[in-house]
Write a protein that holds these residues in place. Structure first.
Motif, mmCIF file in Angstrom:
data_model
loop_
_atom_site.group_PDB
_atom_site.id
_atom_site.type_symbol
_atom_site.label_atom_id
_atom_site.label_comp_id
_atom_site.label_asym_id
_atom_site.label_seq_id
_atom_site.Cartn_x
_atom_site.Cartn_y
_atom_site.Cartn_z
ATOM 1 N N TYR A 1 0.660 -1.182 0.086
ATOM 2 C CA TYR A 1 -0.133 -0.003 0.019
ATOM 3 C C TYR A 1 0.773 1.308 -0.103
ATOM 4 C CZ TYR A 1 -3.363 3.431 1.632
ATOM 5 O OH TYR A 1 -4.006 4.801 1.603
ATOM 6 N N PHE A 2 1.886 1.254 1.017
ATOM 7 C CA PHE A 2 2.569 2.284 0.953
ATOM 8 C C PHE A 2 3.477 2.523 -0.178
ATOM 9 C CE2 PHE A 2 1.653 2.179 5.743
ATOM 10 C CZ PHE A 2 0.863 3.376 5.755
ATOM 11 N N ALA A 3 3.932 1.586 -0.799
ATOM 12 C CA ALA A 3 4.704 1.753 -1.944
ATOM 13 C C ALA A 3 4.033 2.016 -3.056
ATOM 14 C CB ALA A 3 5.458 0.324 -2.283
ATOM 15 N N GLU A 4 2.784 1.628 -3.554
ATOM 16 C CA GLU A 4 2.002 2.298 -4.356
ATOM 17 C C GLU A 4 1.752 3.728 -4.184
ATOM 18 O OE1 GLU A 4 -2.781 1.720 -4.901
ATOM 19 O OE2 GLU A 4 -1.437 -0.117 -5.311
ATOM 20 N N LYS A 5 1.731 4.231 -2.937
ATOM 21 C CA LYS A 5 1.519 5.863 -2.618
ATOM 22 C C LYS A 5 2.991 6.331 -2.587
ATOM 23 C CE LYS A 5 -2.793 5.517 -1.609
ATOM 24 N NZ LYS A 5 -4.032 6.075 -2.383
ATOM 25 N N ARG A 6 4.081 5.632 -2.682
ATOM 26 C CA ARG A 6 5.505 6.353 -2.739
ATOM 27 C C ARG A 6 5.844 6.729 -1.399
ATOM 28 N NH1 ARG A 6 6.879 5.901 -8.017
ATOM 29 N NH2 ARG A 6 5.456 6.073 -9.602
ATOM 30 N N ILE A 7 5.354 6.075 -0.464
ATOM 31 C CA ILE A 7 5.932 6.450 0.844
ATOM 32 C C ILE A 7 6.568 5.161 1.531
ATOM 33 C CG2 ILE A 7 4.903 6.855 3.334
ATOM 34 C CD1 ILE A 7 2.394 7.936 1.912
ATOM 35 N N GLU A 8 7.897 5.605 1.912
ATOM 36 C CA GLU A 8 8.656 4.575 2.416
ATOM 37 C C GLU A 8 8.374 4.148 3.697
ATOM 38 O OE1 GLU A 8 11.754 3.537 1.316
ATOM 39 O OE2 GLU A 8 11.214 4.502 -0.567
ATOM 40 N N SER A 9 8.282 2.881 4.096
ATOM 41 C CA SER A 9 7.707 2.447 5.433
ATOM 42 C C SER A 9 8.675 1.563 6.063
ATOM 43 C CB SER A 9 6.611 1.780 5.248
ATOM 44 O OG SER A 9 6.576 0.673 4.327
ATOM 45 N N ASP A 10 8.541 1.699 7.458
ATOM 46 C CA ASP A 10 9.488 0.547 8.194
ATOM 47 C C ASP A 10 8.254 -0.015 8.994
ATOM 48 O OD1 ASP A 10 12.155 1.185 7.552
ATOM 49 O OD2 ASP A 10 12.180 2.963 8.856
ATOM 50 N N ILE A 11 8.089 -1.320 9.004
ATOM 51 C CA ILE A 11 7.147 -1.960 9.575
ATOM 52 C C ILE A 11 7.683 -3.120 10.336
ATOM 53 C CG2 ILE A 11 4.926 -3.405 9.228
ATOM 54 C CD1 ILE A 11 4.584 -1.796 6.706
ATOM 55 N N PHE A 12 7.453 -3.329 11.498
ATOM 56 C CA PHE A 12 8.098 -4.407 12.437
ATOM 57 C C PHE A 12 7.239 -5.156 13.326
ATOM 58 C CE2 PHE A 12 9.287 -0.524 14.763
ATOM 59 C CZ PHE A 12 9.265 -1.095 16.195
ATOM 60 N N TYR A 13 7.638 -6.120 13.954
ATOM 61 C CA TYR A 13 6.756 -6.953 14.743
ATOM 62 C C TYR A 13 7.200 -6.773 16.204
ATOM 63 C CZ TYR A 13 5.184 -11.332 16.782
ATOM 64 O OH TYR A 13 4.390 -12.331 17.688
ATOM 65 N N ILE A 14 6.208 -6.525 16.780
ATOM 66 C CA ILE A 14 6.439 -6.292 18.535
ATOM 67 C C ILE A 14 6.469 -7.732 19.009
ATOM 68 C CG2 ILE A 14 5.723 -5.715 20.602
ATOM 69 C CD1 ILE A 14 4.332 -3.182 19.325
ATOM 70 N N ASP A 15 7.854 -8.318 19.411
ATOM 71 C CA ASP A 15 7.938 -9.811 19.913
ATOM 72 C C ASP A 15 8.342 -9.575 21.283
ATOM 73 O OD1 ASP A 15 8.965 -11.965 20.241
ATOM 74 O OD2 ASP A 15 10.754 -11.995 18.891
ATOM 75 N N LEU A 16 7.307 -10.209 21.829
ATOM 76 C CA LEU A 16 7.306 -10.165 23.412
ATOM 77 C C LEU A 16 8.171 -10.837 24.210
ATOM 78 C CD1 LEU A 16 3.547 -10.123 24.438
ATOM 79 C CD2 LEU A 16 4.947 -8.523 23.948
ATOM 80 N N THR A 17 8.983 -11.828 23.096
ATOM 81 C CA THR A 17 10.142 -12.570 23.921
ATOM 82 C C THR A 17 11.408 -11.835 23.929
ATOM 83 O OG1 THR A 17 10.938 -13.579 21.724
ATOM 84 C CG2 THR A 17 9.139 -14.734 22.930
ATOM 85 N N MET A 18 11.387 -10.641 23.238
ATOM 86 C CA MET A 18 12.860 -9.807 23.241
ATOM 87 C C MET A 18 12.390 -8.251 23.672
ATOM 88 S SD MET A 18 14.383 -10.322 19.530
ATOM 89 C CE MET A 18 14.952 -8.911 19.588
ATOM 90 N N GLU A 19 12.804 -7.928 25.262
ATOM 91 C CA GLU A 19 12.179 -6.926 25.746
ATOM 92 C C GLU A 19 13.695 -6.031 25.319
ATOM 93 O OE1 GLU A 19 12.289 -7.884 29.878
ATOM 94 O OE2 GLU A 19 10.536 -8.933 29.630
ATOM 95 N N ALA A 20 13.370 -4.756 24.699
ATOM 96 C CA ALA A 20 14.404 -4.108 24.075
ATOM 97 C C ALA A 20 13.925 -2.442 24.269
ATOM 98 C CB ALA A 20 14.765 -4.373 22.763
#
Length: 170
Positions: free
Chosen positions: A41-60
């Motif tokens: 969706y964002f690529a189609e709109k020409r918007i760079e995106s950083d999408i990541f998973y919140i992994d509850l096994t890695m407190e950071a």
């Protein structure tokens, strides 16, 4: 889903900034489907995106920004995330509190290393040429010079490290 970063602030610059999205779900396959959809969706709109998973096994600390974001796509905010966010924030606190020890400017660091290296070379040559035990013992301070160099700590922008390790890496 949490939107955070410059996209939700006044510092967003169209065509230059990206959109940051963190996704929490207990179903990783669902995360992958949402992630692919949003990236397309964002690529189609020409918007760079950083999408990541919140992994509850890695407190950071990296999770602090999205979990504190006021922009959420849903009202769903499970209790697990509250405790997880607090533990991530707790990991961030020591990073803020620690000040580097023996901070040196690059020029000072290089001059210090040069003088240590010159002293080590000088004393090593004296040690090799000397037959006198007292002169050899005097030259043993090359070990002390090396120890002092190893003790010297610098701050590389994200962590403290030994001056020698940093110099070898960079």
């Amino acid at each position: 889903m949490f939107v955070f970063g410059s996209y939700v602030s006044t510092s967003y610059v169209e065509g230059q900034s990206d959109i940051d999205i963190a996704i929490y779900t207990e179903d990783f396959d669902l995360y992958k489907r949402i992630s692919v959809y949003l990236e397309d969706y964002f690529a189609e709109k020409r918007i760079e995106s950083d999408i990541f998973y919140i992994d509850l096994t890695m407190e950071a600390p990296v999770y602090c920004a999205p979990l504190k974001s006021k922009v959420q796509f849903t009202d769903y905010y499970p209790e697990k995330l509250v405790g997880f966010g607090e533990r991530c924030q707790h990991k961030l606190e020591p990073l803020k509190e620690k000040e580097p020890v023996n901070v040196m400017r690059v020029g000072d660091m290089l001059q210090f290393m040069k003088s240590c290296a010159e002293r080590i070379v000088q004393k090593s040559e004296q040690y090799i040429k000397a037959d006198d035990v007292e002169i050899q013992m005097d030259c043993i301070d090359i070990v002390t010079a090396y120890r002092e160099l190893k003790k010297c700590i610098w701050y590389n922008g994200s962590a403290k490290e030994s001056l020698l390790e940093g110099f070898l890496k960079n």
